[in-house]
Design a protein around this motif. Structure first.
Motif, PDB file in Angstrom:
ATOM      1  N   ASN A 197       0.839  -1.207   0.000  1.00  0.00           N
ATOM      2  CA  ASN A 197       0.000   0.000   0.000  1.00  0.00           C
ATOM      3  C   ASN A 197       0.874   1.257   0.000  1.00  0.00           C
ATOM      4  N   LEU A 198       1.632   1.433  -1.099  1.00  0.00           N
ATOM      5  CA  LEU A 198       2.560   2.548  -1.216  1.00  0.00           C
ATOM      6  C   LEU A 198       1.795   3.862  -1.255  1.00  0.00           C
ATOM      7  N   SER A 199       2.226   4.839  -0.459  1.00  0.00           N
ATOM      8  CA  SER A 199       1.544   6.141  -0.457  1.00  0.00           C
ATOM      9  C   SER A 199       1.606   6.844  -1.815  1.00  0.00           C
ATOM     10  N   PRO A 200       2.645   6.629  -2.665  1.00  0.00           N
ATOM     11  CA  PRO A 200       2.613   7.241  -3.997  1.00  0.00           C
ATOM     12  C   PRO A 200       1.471   6.730  -4.879  1.00  0.00           C
ATOM     13  N   ALA A 201       0.905   5.572  -4.531  1.00  0.00           N
ATOM     14  CA  ALA A 201      -0.179   5.002  -5.333  1.00  0.00           C
ATOM     15  C   ALA A 201      -1.522   5.045  -4.617  1.00  0.00           C
ATOM     16  N   VAL A 202      -1.520   4.867  -3.311  1.00  0.00           N
ATOM     17  CA  VAL A 202      -2.759   4.759  -2.542  1.00  0.00           C
ATOM     18  C   VAL A 202      -2.928   5.975  -1.647  1.00  0.00           C
ATOM     19  N   LYS A 203      -4.015   6.731  -1.864  1.00  0.00           N
ATOM     20  CA  LYS A 203      -4.311   7.872  -0.998  1.00  0.00           C
ATOM     21  C   LYS A 203      -4.961   7.427   0.309  1.00  0.00           C
ATOM     22  N   LYS A 204      -5.876   6.438   0.207  1.00  0.00           N
ATOM     23  CA  LYS A 204      -6.623   6.025   1.388  1.00  0.00           C
ATOM     24  C   LYS A 204      -7.101   4.590   1.215  1.00  0.00           C
ATOM     25  N   ASP A 215      -4.357  10.358  -8.377  1.00  0.00           N
ATOM     26  CA  ASP A 215      -4.809  10.635  -9.738  1.00  0.00           C
ATOM     27  C   ASP A 215      -3.759  10.240 -10.770  1.00  0.00           C
ATOM     28  N   THR A 216      -2.492  10.574 -10.511  1.00  0.00           N
ATOM     29  CA  THR A 216      -1.431  10.272 -11.481  1.00  0.00           C
ATOM     30  C   THR A 216      -1.251   8.767 -11.645  1.00  0.00           C
ATOM     31  N   PHE A 217      -1.337   8.015 -10.535  1.00  0.00           N
ATOM     32  CA  PHE A 217      -1.193   6.558 -10.614  1.00  0.00           C
ATOM     33  C   PHE A 217      -2.338   5.940 -11.411  1.00  0.00           C
ATOM     34  N   GLU A 218      -3.560   6.419 -11.201  1.00  0.00           N
ATOM     35  CA  GLU A 218      -4.713   5.899 -11.949  1.00  0.00           C
ATOM     36  C   GLU A 218      -4.533   6.111 -13.448  1.00  0.00           C
ATOM     37  N   ARG A 219      -4.078   7.309 -13.824  1.00  0.00           N
ATOM     38  CA  ARG A 219      -3.882   7.592 -15.253  1.00  0.00           C
ATOM     39  C   ARG A 219      -2.749   6.743 -15.827  1.00  0.00           C
ATOM     40  N   GLU A 305       2.777   2.822 -27.824  1.00  0.00           N
ATOM     41  CA  GLU A 305       3.765   3.550 -28.618  1.00  0.00           C
ATOM     42  C   GLU A 305       4.270   4.787 -27.881  1.00  0.00           C
ATOM     43  N   LYS A 306       3.381   5.494 -27.198  1.00  0.00           N
ATOM     44  CA  LYS A 306       3.762   6.742 -26.543  1.00  0.00           C
ATOM     45  C   LYS A 306       4.081   6.494 -25.071  1.00  0.00           C
ATOM     46  N   SER A 307       5.074   7.247 -24.571  1.00  0.00           N
ATOM     47  CA  SER A 307       5.405   7.190 -23.157  1.00  0.00           C
ATOM     48  C   SER A 307       4.377   7.974 -22.351  1.00  0.00           C
ATOM     49  N   PHE A 308       4.313   7.671 -21.078  1.00  0.00           N
ATOM     50  CA  PHE A 308       3.429   8.407 -20.159  1.00  0.00           C
ATOM     51  C   PHE A 308       4.193   9.606 -19.605  1.00  0.00           C
ATOM     52  N   ASP A 309       3.518  10.743 -19.517  1.00  0.00           N
ATOM     53  CA  ASP A 309       4.134  11.944 -18.968  1.00  0.00           C
ATOM     54  C   ASP A 309       4.055  11.869 -17.445  1.00  0.00           C
ATOM     55  N   CYS A 310       5.144  11.438 -16.810  1.00  0.00           N
ATOM     56  CA  CYS A 310       5.160  11.224 -15.359  1.00  0.00           C
ATOM     57  C   CYS A 310       5.324  12.546 -14.611  1.00  0.00           C
ATOM     58  N   THR A 311       4.399  13.458 -14.846  1.00  0.00           N
ATOM     59  CA  THR A 311       4.467  14.770 -14.206  1.00  0.00           C
ATOM     60  C   THR A 311       3.194  15.032 -13.413  1.00  0.00           C
ATOM     61  N   ARG A 312       3.315  15.942 -12.463  1.00  0.00           N
ATOM     62  CA  ARG A 312       2.182  16.375 -11.653  1.00  0.00           C
ATOM     63  C   ARG A 312       2.103  17.895 -11.744  1.00  0.00           C
ATOM     64  N   TYR A 313       0.909  18.417 -11.968  1.00  0.00           N
ATOM     65  CA  TYR A 313       0.719  19.862 -12.069  1.00  0.00           C
ATOM     66  C   TYR A 313      -0.017  20.369 -10.828  1.00  0.00           C
ATOM     67  N   GLU A 314       0.459  21.481 -10.302  1.00  0.00           N
ATOM     68  CA  GLU A 314      -0.200  22.107  -9.166  1.00  0.00           C
ATOM     69  C   GLU A 314      -0.271  23.612  -9.376  1.00  0.00           C
ATOM     70  N   GLN A 315      -1.295  24.213  -8.796  1.00  0.00           N
ATOM     71  CA  GLN A 315      -1.388  25.676  -8.787  1.00  0.00           C
ATOM     72  C   GLN A 315      -1.161  26.123  -7.349  1.00  0.00           C
ATOM     73  N   VAL A 316      -0.125  26.934  -7.156  1.00  0.00           N
ATOM     74  CA  VAL A 316       0.253  27.359  -5.809  1.00  0.00           C
ATOM     75  C   VAL A 316       0.400  28.878  -5.778  1.00  0.00           C
ATOM     76  N   LYS A 317       0.316  29.458  -4.577  1.00  0.00           N
ATOM     77  CA  LYS A 317       0.432  30.909  -4.420  1.00  0.00           C
ATOM     78  C   LYS A 317       1.818  31.268  -3.907  1.00  0.00           C
ATOM     79  N   ALA A 318       2.455  32.231  -4.581  1.00  0.00           N
ATOM     80  CA  ALA A 318       3.778  32.693  -4.170  1.00  0.00           C
ATOM     81  C   ALA A 318       3.651  33.684  -3.018  1.00  0.00           C
ATOM     82  N   ASP A 319       4.710  33.783  -2.203  1.00  0.00           N
ATOM     83  CA  ASP A 319       4.709  34.758  -1.124  1.00  0.00           C
ATOM     84  C   ASP A 319       5.125  36.132  -1.656  1.00  0.00           C
TER      85      ASP A 319
END
Length: 500
Positions: A197-204, A215-219, A305-319
């Protein structure tokens, strides 16, 4: 068919008491011929069903089985239809049977094979083409010190073989990057993979064995099409093979501490390490593991044929300084994003800040370990050009090449302002290659101004030699050495010293 008790009654009444077949049949309300049959039957062994021979279909059944199994490794839209299989049999195998016979056999065999696969997924460890995955940890020598790093292991119990890669963390991006590297190197995808039950794959972990996945693991799973299974909480023994393989890898290939200077280069050597290890007999089957590994290969799914884009996108607020926080680490953006929301692209080894047009503002190496902040000063140069005295309170000089650090320290305040504005307009992606060369050429005849550096820069960029014309047109008398810049004012503040 009559029950055993009824047959015993017939045989007793007819053979022991001498009753007629008709009387017994009348009392039992059955046909007299049935009474005659069982009263006189000599053989009661169960006969094996006779296999029906089909001279037309039997020769092509292995061909159809092979096609069906091949298709089950592909996406459904790429499966052959029964009609297409019939046409191929006629064209390439001189088939003389009917399309109806082919359709009936294909439908029946697809159901059988699918039922077998679904049932076989329960004892996962014994099935070719399945895998188990887990992280381990080992010490490594890096930059003169010993640090612990995780390594990802994928094991195949059917063949007792494995692959592994070392990463700076056990986060989602490292997990998916490692799995994808292995899939691409293997040239296929295990049809079923069991995880802890790796935390990178399982949220709960929910009730009744259900899990909420990241979400990224599911995709990632949808992209590669494999089936996943997770161990029950506290039941690591359910993936006992990979647990043993994690220990085997550490003891045989990672101890004593390996020295790492470049992690990607180190990982590229690990494929051969794993492949050389399988040239030994299996501990139970007494067959070379490399031969058993071929069974795993045959059962794998086809690689997309195509690789998976192993990236995560977030929207964050700068100080207020334009700094954003990602996974408890701080990264600079730009002063213009102060107190603004920005979009960041996160991979296992980089953090990229994007503007509203999805253009790259700045790219950082992703931080791991004790270091908490990554500061790239390029977007801040224009602001610093208006406040040059603030430079000594920053790490700007540490990020510049020695030539530019030395040049800026020798500049007057106004020269520093101009130099920082020049760098802000010419520096791209922290690449100082042309700027270093331009400064070197412009400094050939003494401390240059920004116009001379700019002229040399564009001369090099356009591959012209106009910078060669920068020579003095008069004889310069010998002058005593003089110090430039503001550093000599430091003497005023030195302990017990006064400028002379």
């Amino acid at each position: 068919m009559l029950k055993v008790a009824q047959i015993d009654y017939i045989r007793y009444e007819v053979n022991q008491k001498g009753e007629t077949y008709a009387n017994v049949a009348r009392r039992m309300e059955i046909d007299p011929r049935t009474v005659t049959k069982y009263a006189n039957q000599e053989e009661f062994n169960v006969k094996e069903p006779q296999k029906r021979i089909s001279r037309v279909m039997d020769p092509v059944k292995p061909i159809l089985d092979k096609w069906i199994k091949e298709d089950l490794k592909k996406k459904k839209k790429n499966h052959r239809t029964a009609k297409k299989m019939y046409e191929q049999l006629v064209k390439f195998h001189s088939f003389k049977g009917s399309a109806r016979s082919v359709r009936a056999y294909v439908s029946h065999r697809k159901k059988e094979i699918k039922e077998y696969i679904e049932g076989a997924a329960l004892p996962l460890e014994a099935i070719p083409g399945t895998a188990q995955v887990d992280f381990g940890e080992a010490p490594f020598k890096y930059l003169g010190e010993v640090i612990d790093l995780p390594y990802l292991v994928m094991s195949f119990q059917n063949s007792n073989t494995f692959y592994f890669q070392v990463f700076p963390s056990e986060n989602t991006e490292c997990l998916l990057e490692g799995l994808q590297r292995m899939f691409r190197h293997m040239g296929g995808v295990p049809n079923t993979i069991r995880f802890d039950n790796l935390s990178p794959a399982v949220k709960k972990i929910k009730g009744k064995g259900e899990r909420s996945l990241t979400d990224t693991f599911e995709r990632f799973v949808l992209h590669y099409g494999f089936q996943y299974e997770f161990c029950n909480p506290g039941k690591g023994n359910e993936k006992g093979h990979v647990e043993a393989m994690v220990k085997y890898v550490r003891n045989n290939f990672l101890l004593p501490e390996c020295t790492i200077t470049n992690l990607d280069e180190f990982n590229s050597t690990l494929w051969k390490v794993a492949e050389d290890d399988r040239e030994r007999p299996h501990y139970l089957k007494h067959v070379l593991q490399s031969e058993l590994y071929k069974e795993d290969q045959e059962a794998w799914l086809i690689l997309p044929e195509k690789s998976f884009d192993c990236t995560r996108y977030e929207q964050v607020k700068a100080d207020k300084y334009g700094i954003v926080s990602i996974d408890n680490k701080e990264y600079s953006t730009s002063p213009r994003f102060a107190r603004q929301k920005v979009r960041v692209c996160i991979t296992y080894n980089s953090i990229t800040v994007l503007n509203e047009d999805h253009e790259i503002v700045v790219t950082h190496h992703r931080l791991y370990g004790v270091r908490r902040r990554s500061m790239i000063w390029q977007p801040y140069l224009d602001l610093l050009s208006r406040r040059p005295k603030a430079i000594k309170y920053t790490s700007l000089y540490d990020q510049f090449p020695y030539e530019w650090s030395k040049y800026l320290r020798e500049c007057t305040e106004e020269e520093q302002k101009a130099a920082l504005r020049l760098l802000g307009s010419l520096l791209k992606n922290n690449d100082f290659t042309l700027l270093n060369e331009a400064l070197r050429i412009a400094s050939a005849h003494g401390h240059p101004n920004t116009d001379q550096i700019k002229h040399c820069f564009y001369s090099l960029l356009n591959q012209s030699n106009s910078h060669a014309a920068i020579t003095p047109r008069f004889r310069v008398p010998t002058m005593p050495d003089a110090s430039r810049g503001l550093t000599h004012y430091d003497a005023f503040f030195q302990e017990g010293g006064v400028a002379r």
